[in-house]
Scaffold this motif. Sequence first.
Motif, PDB file in Angstrom:
ATOM      1  N   ASP A 162       0.807  -1.211   0.000  1.00 48.98           N
ATOM      2  CA  ASP A 162       0.000   0.000   0.000  1.00 48.98           C
ATOM      3  C   ASP A 162       0.844   1.267   0.000  1.00 48.98           C
ATOM      4  O   ASP A 162       0.443   2.290  -0.574  1.00 48.98           O
ATOM      5  CB  ASP A 162      -0.937   0.021   1.213  1.00 48.98           C
ATOM      6  N   ASP A 163       2.011   1.215   0.629  1.00 55.12           N
ATOM      7  CA  ASP A 163       2.792   2.431   0.836  1.00 55.12           C
ATOM      8  C   ASP A 163       4.021   2.576  -0.049  1.00 55.12           C
ATOM      9  O   ASP A 163       4.510   3.686  -0.242  1.00 55.12           O
ATOM     10  CB  ASP A 163       3.255   2.518   2.297  1.00 55.12           C
ATOM     11  N   SER A 164       4.555   1.462  -0.561  1.00 56.78           N
ATOM     12  CA  SER A 164       5.834   1.547  -1.251  1.00 56.78           C
ATOM     13  C   SER A 164       5.931   0.555  -2.399  1.00 56.78           C
ATOM     14  O   SER A 164       5.125  -0.373  -2.526  1.00 56.78           O
ATOM     15  CB  SER A 164       6.977   1.299  -0.257  1.00 56.78           C
ATOM     16  N   GLU A 182       9.015   5.064  -1.861  1.00 57.04           N
ATOM     17  CA  GLU A 182       7.776   5.359  -1.132  1.00 57.04           C
ATOM     18  C   GLU A 182       6.793   6.080  -2.054  1.00 57.04           C
ATOM     19  O   GLU A 182       7.124   7.105  -2.656  1.00 57.04           O
ATOM     20  CB  GLU A 182       8.058   6.236   0.088  1.00 57.04           C
ATOM     21  N   LYS A 183       5.591   5.533  -2.164  1.00 53.45           N
ATOM     22  CA  LYS A 183       4.579   6.122  -3.030  1.00 53.45           C
ATOM     23  C   LYS A 183       4.173   7.501  -2.519  1.00 53.45           C
ATOM     24  O   LYS A 183       3.993   7.700  -1.319  1.00 53.45           O
ATOM     25  CB  LYS A 183       3.334   5.237  -3.088  1.00 53.45           C
ATOM     26  N   ALA A 238      -0.476   6.904  -1.599  1.00 50.07           N
ATOM     27  CA  ALA A 238      -0.544   5.548  -1.064  1.00 50.07           C
ATOM     28  C   ALA A 238      -1.803   4.808  -1.479  1.00 50.07           C
ATOM     29  O   ALA A 238      -1.850   3.581  -1.416  1.00 50.07           O
ATOM     30  CB  ALA A 238      -0.453   5.598   0.466  1.00 50.07           C
ATOM     31  N   SER A 239      -2.811   5.523  -1.904  1.00 49.87           N
ATOM     32  CA  SER A 239      -4.063   4.867  -2.281  1.00 49.87           C
ATOM     33  C   SER A 239      -4.043   4.329  -3.712  1.00 49.87           C
ATOM     34  O   SER A 239      -4.969   3.649  -4.130  1.00 49.87           O
ATOM     35  CB  SER A 239      -5.231   5.858  -2.134  1.00 49.87           C
TER      36      SER A 239
END
Length: 218
Positions: A15-17, A89-90, A93-94
């Motif tokens: 979800d985050d990276s 890291e995005k 995050a969505s």
Amino acid sequence: MADALPSNVSWTQDDDSVEVTVRVPDAAARADVRVKTQADSLTVALRDGAGAWSTTVTGLLRHDVERESCCWALEKRRGGDKALVIQLEKRDASRSWDALFRASGAGSILEELGRDQVIVDAGASTAESVVCGRCGALVKASRMEAHATLWCDALASDEAPKGPADHLYWARTPTNPVGSVAPRRLEADAAMDALCWRVEQATTDVEADLAAAEAAQA
């Protein structure tokens, strides 16, 4: 579709990276690796045993990342292989990525988005734009009146050539230049007239007082 990755490059995400794995020679050290990350791009270069550098992977990332939070490390994998592991890291995050990199060619972009979508993104939707009958330019309908009076290239044949920013100063041109006069500061003029009147009145009062004093002495 996005371009295929080299055989020694793979990636996964949560979800985050996004995690990018690049298999490297067992003898590779940190000094033999160059990783350059930007908000929208990634480049990895490796140095071989002869000291020559070569780019292993490079491209525009599918979506933006937080550059300051990106990091990398050399790791020993199960089975003894060594790999360069890059953590990205995005920024959003969505959003789930469907590829690591964007397509590199204009044709691929058109295949992914479609010609109409590209035109819309450029601000030239066929539903919102019209063609100028004088110069042939594609103009948004809401700006057609301003284009016809200020920016149309055909205006050059009607009057002296204009600079590219002349339309920014149109409001400074007098609406009635023939017989126009410089503006007057009416408030300052009126104040000066009042001051002069008060000086003249005071002078008259002084002269009257002097005349009265002379008459009394006589």
